[in-house]
Design a protein around this motif. Sequence first.
Motif, PDB file in Angstrom:
ATOM      1  N   PRO A 109       0.245   4.775  -3.756  1.00 28.31           N
ATOM      2  CA  PRO A 109      -1.190   4.831  -3.963  1.00 28.31           C
ATOM      3  C   PRO A 109      -1.742   4.448  -5.329  1.00 28.31           C
ATOM      4  O   PRO A 109      -1.004   4.767  -6.156  1.00 28.31           O
ATOM      5  N   ASP A 110      -2.824   3.877  -5.374  1.00 29.14           N
ATOM      6  CA  ASP A 110      -3.793   3.885  -6.700  1.00 29.14           C
ATOM      7  C   ASP A 110      -3.491   5.337  -7.707  1.00 29.14           C
ATOM      8  O   ASP A 110      -3.395   5.001  -8.708  1.00 29.14           O
ATOM      9  N   GLY A 121       0.768  -1.331   0.064  1.00 24.66           N
ATOM     10  CA  GLY A 121       0.118  -0.016  -0.043  1.00 24.66           C
ATOM     11  C   GLY A 121       0.850   1.319   0.083  1.00 24.66           C
ATOM     12  O   GLY A 121       0.213   2.359   0.243  1.00 24.66           O
TER      13      GLY A 121
END
Length: 359
Positions: A298-299, A295
């Motif tokens: 970030p997307d 994670g």
Amino acid sequence: MRTPALHSPRSGRLPGLLVVLVLAGAAVPLGRLVPVVGGPVFGIVFGVLAGLAFPQVRSEVFRPGIDFASKNLLQLSIVVLGTGLSLQQVAHVGLSSLPVMLGTLALALGGAWLFGRLLGVRDDTQVLIGVGTAICGGSAIAAATAAIGARRSSVAYALATIFTFNIVAVLTFPPLGHLLGMSPEAFGLWAGTAINDTSSVVAAGYAYSQSAGDQAIVVKLTRSLTLIPIVLTLVALKVRRENRAARALDVQGAAGQGASYHGATASTRRPLPWKKLVPLFLIGFIAAAGLRSAGAVPDAWLPTLSLIGTCLITAALTAIGLSLRPRELRDAGPRPLLLGAILWVLVAVGSLVLQSFFS
């Protein structure tokens, strides 16, 4: 009178890098406009055409920058592309798809070895076409090239082969899937295992249906992870060949100059450093995938990172195209393309057979 300062290696790379970046700057937007072809294919084509039209770009003035781009930018592109892999997404594919993915991988690599020998397509070209068909097209070819230092002509042939059958797959897979009455999940698994390049997997998958496209992308991501063991195997085989060649030279030297020569030669040979066995770009690739899975990436960053990776690999392949001589392609003839056709059919049919067997 003061002696002029010598040019630094970095300044010596500048002319060649500028040429590479200008051509790649034209190839990347064209690749986004025609994603089935892709920036890397446009890049190597532009490089070859520029080298033919302006032979002076192959001179020593431009060579340092072109060599830097074809090696260092190629390795960096693999690291950046690793940020697109999420182990969580891979886990969602499920164990049911693994036999099909591993089976098609074995078919492609085994077929490359067998039919490459029968057709007389050996060494770098055989490896790159096999790896490109087995894993993920241009990205796999780039990773294998960085690992084994493949010849320019082999890279060009492998890319041309992958591109040709990606186009065929995008045009034929969706109607064939409907003809066979495949479910979206089955078609997504077929497209994800039997089509090479990511853009072509996306095009074929979403042409069939939304859920088929989603499934195909995740299968493709999972398939990309096999780059790690494949690259390590290629490096190990390369090291083995180098050691065998070194031992042969020792034997010849000992025969010609006596045992003292052999002892001296053997004593100067050092164990290979770990960087030879585990390339740094592969460590970077694994680290990037790990950060994405944790994670830390970030997307929202993914589209930009994907574009950066595409730009880097396009620049690297543009540089390979610039240094390529058409004679190197003519010498190989049509046999590499025939090898690619055989492997493409073998993997496409094999994926369907394996699905029917394991479903």
